[in-house]
Design an enzyme around this catalytic site. Structure first.
Site, short mmCIF file in Angstrom:
data_model
loop_
_atom_site.label_atom_id
_atom_site.label_comp_id
_atom_site.label_asym_id
_atom_site.label_seq_id
_atom_site.Cartn_x
_atom_site.Cartn_y
_atom_site.Cartn_z
N GLY A 9 36.69 32.94 41.09
CA GLY A 9 37.96 33.44 40.56
C GLY A 9 38.49 34.56 41.43
CB ALA A 10 37.76 35.27 45.00
N GLY A 12 42.32 35.78 41.60
CA GLY A 12 42.98 36.22 40.38
C GLY A 12 43.24 37.70 40.32
CB ILE A 14 39.60 40.59 37.60
CG1 ILE A 14 40.19 41.03 36.27
CG2 ILE A 14 38.26 41.31 37.84
CD1 ILE A 14 39.38 40.61 35.06
N GLY A 15 39.88 39.24 40.42
CA GLY A 15 39.14 38.78 41.59
C GLY A 15 39.56 39.42 42.89
CG ASP A 35 40.65 31.31 42.22
OD1 ASP A 35 40.91 30.42 41.39
OD2 ASP A 35 40.81 32.53 41.98
CB ILE A 118 33.93 39.72 34.72
CG1 ILE A 118 33.05 40.70 35.52
CG2 ILE A 118 35.27 40.36 34.38
CD1 ILE A 118 33.64 41.10 36.86
CG ASN A 120 36.95 39.44 28.09
OD1 ASN A 120 35.84 39.82 27.77
ND2 ASN A 120 37.87 40.25 28.58
CG ASP A 151 33.59 48.10 26.71
OD1 ASP A 151 34.82 47.94 26.72
OD2 ASP A 151 32.78 47.19 26.48
CG HIS A 179 33.33 43.46 27.03
ND1 HIS A 179 33.64 44.77 27.32
CD2 HIS A 179 34.10 42.71 27.84
CE1 HIS A 179 34.57 44.80 28.27
NE2 HIS A 179 34.86 43.56 28.60
#
Length: 331
Positions: A9-10, A12, A14-15, A35, A118, A120, A151, A179
């Protein structure tokens, strides 16, 4: 030492920043970016940075195996981001299949890798990875982690917002549970350095730590969720793993969502008693060369925190079962 890290998912939200932060880590020798879209450009851009890691690009499902092959560390931020009004249950329906497929790839191509999840909802996606690895006969609970570091990062920052003179880097608030929302239990009674809070401050801080992600989702107004702070948190936890594994550093403790099966058998039952027999829970975990070295108990908590823990345990039981059931029904 050769140390390959694969980011799934690099390309994205976050990625990309996560991959940038990892490229700056000089202990990484190979950064494999995977990805289904846009990843060649990300890899080309990062490849120009003058740090040791060689960057390779892997676009499309047919390249997943090459990206994962012999990776020592796999980080999975893949999936869709949370949008305004979207619950983590909504996310689950979409992201669960993505995580299952990536877990199958990792089980085949790098079964001994340290897996950092990571995507969710972490409370359910980590059990999905565990169940896939079990089905493939390569399960090692010491090497599968749900990244709850955001968090912890938020707690340190939010405490500083109240106690302005406190260094946010130095503040350590143990976060246990899970989380998402009420499963996030900040143990402000165990904060280091010690701080005094009014009950009103404790309740306000707890609420903000539990639902800090909503602030970002609302502020981005439909354009995404927490990506930059999550990338920082993911890189921080990955760095902690690398310090323990590559450098052999000891005494590194980070809260993370793990299977209780990773615990030393002598301590496992005591830990299970603290969390009503749950199979997964976020504890302060001491990291070592094999991943989980020791799971630290929750310890002494306030009456207010006991109530928070009871709520978290109840919520987590359903989330864990949802992940288990997803793999069972899809096989």
């Amino acid at each position: 030492m050769v140390f390959k890290v694969a980011v799934c998912g690099a390309a994205g939200g976050i990625g990309q920043p996560l991959s940038l932060l990892l490229k700056l880590n000089t202990d990484i020798t190979h950064l494999a970016l995977y990805d289904i879209v846009n990843v060649p450009g990300v890899a080309a851009d990062l490849g120009h940075i003058n740090t040791p890691a060689v960057v390779t690009s892997h676009k499309g499902a047919e390249t997943m195996g090459a990206a994962l092959q012999d990776a020592q560390l796999v980080i999975i931020p893949a999936g869709i981001p949370r949008k305004p009004g979207m619950t983590r249950d909504d996310l689950f329906r979409i992201n669960a299949g993505i995580i299952r497929d990536l877990a199958l790839g990792a089980a085949k191509h790098c079964p001994n890798a340290f897996m950092l999840i990571i995507s969710n909802p972490v409370n359910s996606t980590v059990p999905i990875v565990a169940e896939v690895f079990k089905a493939q006969g390569v399960y090692n609970p010491k090497r599968i982690f749900g990244v709850t570091t955001l968090d912890v990062v938020r707690a340190s920052r939010f405490v500083t917002d109240i106690k302005g003179w406190v260094d946010p880097v130095a503040v350590r608030v143990p976060i246990v549970g899970g989380h998402s929302g009420p499963t996030i239990v900040p143990l402000l009674s165990q904060i280091q350095p010690t701080q005094d809070f009014t009950q009103a401050e404790i309740e306000a801080l707890t609420q903000r730590i539990q639902y800090g992600g909503d602030e970002v989702v609302q502020a981005k107004d439909g354009a995404g969720s927490a990506t930059l702070s999550m990338a920082h948190a993911g890189a921080r936890f990955a760095t902690a793993i690398i310090r323990a594994v590559v450098r052999g550093e000891t005494g590194i403790v980070e809260p993370t969502y793990v299977a209780l099966a990773a615990a030393d058998p002598a301590h496992a039952e005591a830990l299970r008693a603290e969390v009503s027999g749950l199979d997964h829970f976020a504890f302060p975990v001491e990291l070592g060369k094999e991943g989980v070295h020791r799971i630290h108990p929750i310890g002494s908590v306030s009456e207010y925190e006991k109530k928070l823990l009871a709520t978290a345990v109840k919520e987590l039981a359903g989330s864990i079962q949802k992940g288990v059931d997803f793999v069972a029904t899809k096989n």
